[in-house]
Design an enzyme around this catalytic site. Structure first.
Site, PDB file in Angstrom:
ATOM      1  N   HIS A  20      -2.779  93.606 -46.949  1.00 24.22           N
ATOM      2  CA  HIS A  20      -4.031  92.852 -47.044  1.00 24.22           C
ATOM      3  C   HIS A  20      -5.199  93.741 -46.638  1.00 24.22           C
ATOM      4  O   HIS A  20      -5.068  94.589 -45.770  1.00 24.22           O
ATOM      5  CB  HIS A  20      -3.995  91.620 -46.144  1.00 24.22           C
ATOM      6  CG  HIS A  20      -2.804  90.746 -46.371  1.00 24.22           C
ATOM      7  ND1 HIS A  20      -2.574  90.090 -47.556  1.00 24.22           N
ATOM      8  CD2 HIS A  20      -1.756  90.446 -45.575  1.00 24.22           C
ATOM      9  CE1 HIS A  20      -1.435  89.412 -47.465  1.00 24.22           C
ATOM     10  NE2 HIS A  20      -0.924  89.616 -46.275  1.00 24.22           N
ATOM     11  N   HIS A  67       3.845  95.228 -45.397  1.00 23.34           N
ATOM     12  CA  HIS A  67       4.781  94.284 -44.781  1.00 23.34           C
ATOM     13  C   HIS A  67       5.434  93.383 -45.815  1.00 23.34           C
ATOM     14  O   HIS A  67       4.903  93.209 -46.919  1.00 23.34           O
ATOM     15  CB  HIS A  67       4.066  93.420 -43.743  1.00 23.34           C
ATOM     16  CG  HIS A  67       2.999  92.533 -44.340  1.00 23.34           C
ATOM     17  ND1 HIS A  67       1.732  92.983 -44.606  1.00 23.34           N
ATOM     18  CD2 HIS A  67       3.015  91.238 -44.730  1.00 23.34           C
ATOM     19  CE1 HIS A  67       1.012  92.004 -45.121  1.00 23.34           C
ATOM     20  NE2 HIS A  67       1.774  90.937 -45.215  1.00 23.34           N
ATOM     21  N   GLU A 115      -2.913  89.074 -39.910  1.00 20.03           N
ATOM     22  CA  GLU A 115      -2.045  87.924 -39.691  1.00 20.03           C
ATOM     23  C   GLU A 115      -1.050  88.221 -38.593  1.00 20.03           C
ATOM     24  O   GLU A 115      -0.958  89.367 -38.118  1.00 20.03           O
ATOM     25  CB  GLU A 115      -1.310  87.552 -40.990  1.00 20.03           C
ATOM     26  CG  GLU A 115      -0.364  88.626 -41.509  1.00 20.03           C
ATOM     27  CD  GLU A 115       0.146  88.338 -42.933  1.00 20.03           C
ATOM     28  OE1 GLU A 115      -0.672  87.934 -43.788  1.00 20.03           O
ATOM     29  OE2 GLU A 115       1.333  88.538 -43.184  1.00 20.03           O
ATOM     30  N   ARG A 120      -0.173  93.248 -53.939  1.00 19.43           N
ATOM     31  CA  ARG A 120       1.275  93.358 -54.092  1.00 19.43           C
ATOM     32  C   ARG A 120       1.610  94.787 -54.502  1.00 19.43           C
ATOM     33  O   ARG A 120       1.170  95.269 -55.536  1.00 19.43           O
ATOM     34  CB  ARG A 120       1.703  92.359 -55.169  1.00 19.43           C
ATOM     35  CG  ARG A 120       3.048  91.768 -54.948  1.00 19.43           C
ATOM     36  CD  ARG A 120       3.371  90.700 -55.993  1.00 19.43           C
ATOM     37  NE  ARG A 120       2.852  89.390 -55.648  1.00 19.43           N
ATOM     38  CZ  ARG A 120       2.120  88.632 -56.469  1.00 19.43           C
ATOM     39  NH1 ARG A 120       1.797  89.041 -57.673  1.00 19.43           N
ATOM     40  NH2 ARG A 120       1.700  87.458 -56.075  1.00 19.43           N
TER      41      ARG A 120
HETATM   42 ZN    ZN Z   1       1.028  88.978 -45.743  1.00 16.56          ZN
END
Ligand code: ZN
Length: 322
Positions: free
Chosen positions: A97, A171, A114, A191
């Protein structure tokens, strides 16, 4: 207004999702592979609606605009946090991200840092966290040749673990893992690798974002230095997983309650609460609210003190922003 805001979960179908949220939390799931429960959200892709009290039927993002006092009169334009529960029946794509700056410029929204509290992990589970490339050139060439085996770093995972995933960290949650995720309110995912899978609902491979991933991935990978603090008071246990300044966007806590515990808000703070196990009671100004596993709520800034009691396992969070 000194009521808690109990919220209605929003469910999202995912290629990697399953049905475990039904048995684990007694949720009434729509059909299909349900990967995500958006539990506390002001994001347009899944808005939380208040289910109780004076504000029943209203959405969190509208309250953020029209009832700023509930959030301590914040300066930010959007409700900054998003709490989800993820059920990975299959592995998620390997992803990254962007930070706030890159996301603002390219996506018009917040970046995404996150973190995960592992609610359940099947024995032998692992996740992907970080990579082994030493330089940007090495990273790009390993991505281009598809050398995932050597590039991606695998970490074993068990129930109760906590992972902080700052923007720029490669991740992936792998199969057999269920987490409660606390994140910035963003839906931007780049992605990198999707195991060449075909999405059953579309019959196509999902889009990859190689250029954006290469722009965004931190090289070399560095593990964050966490300082997890655990303390007991009587039979209760309180864990602080992260907080500013190490984690600038949020603080995340676990509260394991066996006897009454009194909490106070610092001025202007509001608290996101997810009951991940047990049953109990929240008391505010002499009013009792039943709590049970699977419920999600916001205790607004207009509540200065509250009590939790019963047998409760809770993940709570606060925004790090003013
Ligand atoms: Zn994620």
């Amino acid at each position: 207004m000194s009521e808690p805001l109990f919220l209605k979960p929003v469910f999202h179908q995912k290629l990697w999702g399953g049905r475990k949220l039904e048995s684990a939390f007694d949720y009434d799931l729509p059909d299909g592979n349900i990967g995500e429960c958006w539990a506390i959200s002001g994001h347009p892709h899944g808005r939380s609606m208040v289910e109780n009290g004076e504000l029943a039927g209203q959405y969190v993002d509208d309250l953020w605009k029209d009832h700023k006092e509930l959030f301590g009169d914040p300066k930010g334009e959007v409700f900054p946090l998003l709490t989800k529960i993820l059920d990975a029946e299959a592995s998620l794509s390997v992803q990254v991200h962007p930070d706030n700056e890159y996301a603002e410029k390219h996506e018009g929204e917040l970046g995404k840092t996150e973190c995960w509290y592992v609610i359940d992990a099947e024995p032998g589970s692992y996740l992907i966290y970080g990579h082994h490339a030493k330089t940007k050139e090495q990273l790009d060439s390993m991505i281009e040749s598809g050398d995932w085996e050597h590039l991606l770093r695998k970490i074993p995972v068990k129930t109760g673990d906590f992972f902080y995933v700052p923007s720029g960290t490669v991740h992936a949650l792998n199969k057999g893992i269920m987490v409660l995720e606390t994140q910035q309110s963003s839906d931007t995912t780049y992605r990198l690798y999707d195991y060449d899978r075909v999405d059953k609902t579309t019959g196509k491979k999902r889009e990859l974002h190689i250029k954006q991933s290469e722009d965004t991935i931190m090289v070399p990978h560095k593990d964050p230095e966490l300082n997890i603090v655990k303390c007991s008071e009587g039979k209760n246990e309180f864990t602080t997983f992260v907080q500013p300044p190490i984690s600038p966007y949020f603080a995340v806590y676990r509260w394991q309650i066996k006897e009454p515990a009194v909490f106070n808000h610092e001025i202007g703070k509001y608290t996101l609460v997810s009951v991940i196990d047990g049953n109990g009671r929240l008391t505010i100004d002499g009013n009792d609210y039943k709590l049970s596993k699977g419920q999600h709520l916001i205790i607004p800034a207009t509540v200065s003190q509250w009590t939790l009691d019963g047998d409760l396992d809770v993940i709570a969070s606060e925004s790090g922003e003013e």
